[in-house]
Design an enzyme around this catalytic site. Structure first.
Site, PDB file in Angstrom:
ATOM      1  N   GLU A 132       6.157  -7.508  -0.081  1.00 29.53           N
ATOM      2  CA  GLU A 132       4.734  -7.191  -0.278  1.00 29.53           C
ATOM      3  C   GLU A 132       3.964  -8.382  -0.837  1.00 29.53           C
ATOM      4  O   GLU A 132       4.421  -9.064  -1.768  1.00 29.53           O
ATOM      5  CB  GLU A 132       4.590  -6.002  -1.256  1.00 29.53           C
ATOM      6  CG  GLU A 132       3.104  -5.690  -1.552  1.00 29.53           C
ATOM      7  CD  GLU A 132       2.855  -4.368  -2.239  1.00 29.53           C
ATOM      8  OE1 GLU A 132       3.825  -3.614  -2.473  1.00 29.53           O
ATOM      9  OE2 GLU A 132       1.687  -4.072  -2.526  1.00 29.53           O
ATOM     10  N   ASP A 139       5.187   5.392  -4.539  1.00 31.22           N
ATOM     11  CA  ASP A 139       4.604   5.733  -5.843  1.00 31.22           C
ATOM     12  C   ASP A 139       3.121   5.352  -5.871  1.00 31.22           C
ATOM     13  O   ASP A 139       2.410   5.653  -6.840  1.00 31.22           O
ATOM     14  CB  ASP A 139       5.387   5.122  -7.005  1.00 31.22           C
ATOM     15  CG  ASP A 139       5.415   3.606  -6.978  1.00 31.22           C
ATOM     16  OD1 ASP A 139       4.944   3.011  -5.989  1.00 31.22           O
ATOM     17  OD2 ASP A 139       5.919   3.004  -7.952  1.00 31.22           O
ATOM     18  N   SER A 140       2.632   4.739  -4.778  1.00 30.59           N
ATOM     19  CA  SER A 140       1.186   4.546  -4.629  1.00 30.59           C
ATOM     20  C   SER A 140       0.460   5.894  -4.674  1.00 30.59           C
ATOM     21  O   SER A 140      -0.759   5.937  -4.836  1.00 30.59           O
ATOM     22  CB  SER A 140       0.879   3.828  -3.312  1.00 30.59           C
ATOM     23  OG  SER A 140       1.532   4.472  -2.230  1.00 30.59           O
ATOM     24  N   GLU A 196      11.876  -1.346  -6.896  1.00 34.75           N
ATOM     25  CA  GLU A 196      11.280  -2.682  -6.971  1.00 34.75           C
ATOM     26  C   GLU A 196      12.176  -3.618  -7.761  1.00 34.75           C
ATOM     27  O   GLU A 196      12.833  -3.203  -8.718  1.00 34.75           O
ATOM     28  CB  GLU A 196       9.890  -2.605  -7.627  1.00 34.75           C
ATOM     29  CG  GLU A 196       8.903  -1.787  -6.818  1.00 34.75           C
ATOM     30  CD  GLU A 196       7.502  -1.771  -7.420  1.00 34.75           C
ATOM     31  OE1 GLU A 196       7.228  -2.512  -8.382  1.00 34.75           O
ATOM     32  OE2 GLU A 196       6.676  -0.993  -6.915  1.00 34.75           O
TER      33      GLU A 196
END
Ligand code: KIV
Length: 289
Positions: free
Chosen positions: A204, A66-67, A137
């Site tokens: 991350e 989704d970056s 996430e």
């Protein structure tokens, strides 16, 4: 080195030589044996058919992250990314790849409400794109959802540590795991996701000691980004590592200078248009005879 031609009937990339079968969820999962991945897994982001073609042979996994909200659409964060965007880009990446397992990010707001909401969104992503897995996430709070999806045929990659969709709760994109409490929570999150049936977990933006603890604590591959060289694999945003942006985060290594190359090519085109040295005879149609 593969080359690609496009089958104009299907828009499908045809690589030469034709690679073997696509990586599968069990084949990725099985790369971690007795707590270790002998050869680390390679994952890069891809959002388009052509980038997928170029990266496919070099990666075990392509992530339609989704970056893309920031990289492709110029949005300020990943929060406004929609299911439509993820489905469109996911389908393009699947069309452009043969070898890598393609995983598609579940966008903010499409899965947190309930396991049922997550199933509706994830099944749409899989049906419309042909991808093999989704990524979401969150840690302990998302474990029941991971379990629900996994038991209904939807393989899940978890994502713990710095979770960009939670930027407003976290207060920014700084590295996580600096305090003992934060570090313990990240390890507990990863364990919960692994126990719930995720087949891999992205770790991350965490202190390297925390990433190492996560890698030791779970029996599924950990894929690091700004984490630790000891993770079971690594992922980067392709446009960052290719040097498409002038500024990159500290954890990114630039392997190319595409921004420089593109700027130089555009400047050369501009100059040749302005001094009428483009097009030449070679690029001009003329009646025969
Ligand atoms: O959205 C994304 O590209 C990601 C990677 C950075 C792991 O989640």
């Amino acid at each position: 080195m593969s080359t690609f031609t496009i089958d104009s009937a299907t828009s499908r990339a045809t690589p030469t030589p034709v690679p073997g079968k696509r990586m599968t969820v069990p084949s990725i999962r099985a790369r971690k044996k007795l707590g270790r991945t002998d050869e680390p897994l390679v994952m890069l982001t891809a959002y388009t058919m052509r980038m997928a073609q170029l990266l496919d042979a070099h990666c075990e996994m392509l992530l339609v992250g989704d970056s893309l909200g920031q990289v492709i659409y110029g949005l300020p964060s990943t929060l406004p990314v929609t299911l439509d965007m993820m489905c469109n880009h996911g389908a393009a990446v699947v069309r452009g790849s043969w070898h890598a397992l393609v995983a598609v990010d579940m966008p903010f707001g499409s899965y947190e409400g309930s396991p049922e909401q997550a199933f509706a969104s994830a099944s749409r992503i899989m049906q419309e794109t042909g991808c093999a897995a989704v990524k979401l996430e969150g840690g302990e709070a998302m474990a029941p959802t991971v379990d629900f999806l996994n038991k209904r045929g939807i393989p899940v990659i978890g994502h713990v540590g710095l979770t960009p969709q939670a930027v407003n709760v976290l207060g920014g994109y700084g590295a996580r795991g600096k305090t003992q409490g934060e570090a313990d929570k990240i390890v507990a999150d990863a364990k919960a996701i692994a126990d719930a049936g995720a087949f891999a977990v992205v770790v991350e933006g965490v202190m390297d000691v925390v990433a190492d603890k996560v890698t030791a604590a779970v029996d599924i591959p950990t894929i690091g980004i700004g984490a630790s060289a000891n993770c079971d694999g690594q992922v980067l945003v392709t446009e960052d590592m290719m040097g498409l942006f002038e500024r990159t985060p500290r954890f990114v290594k630039r392997y190319a200078d595409l921004a420089g190359e593109i700027g130089a090519a555009a400047a050369a085109f501009r100059d040749e248009v302005r001094n009428r040295s483009f097009p030449t005879d070679e690029q001009t149609y003329r009646p025969k005879g």
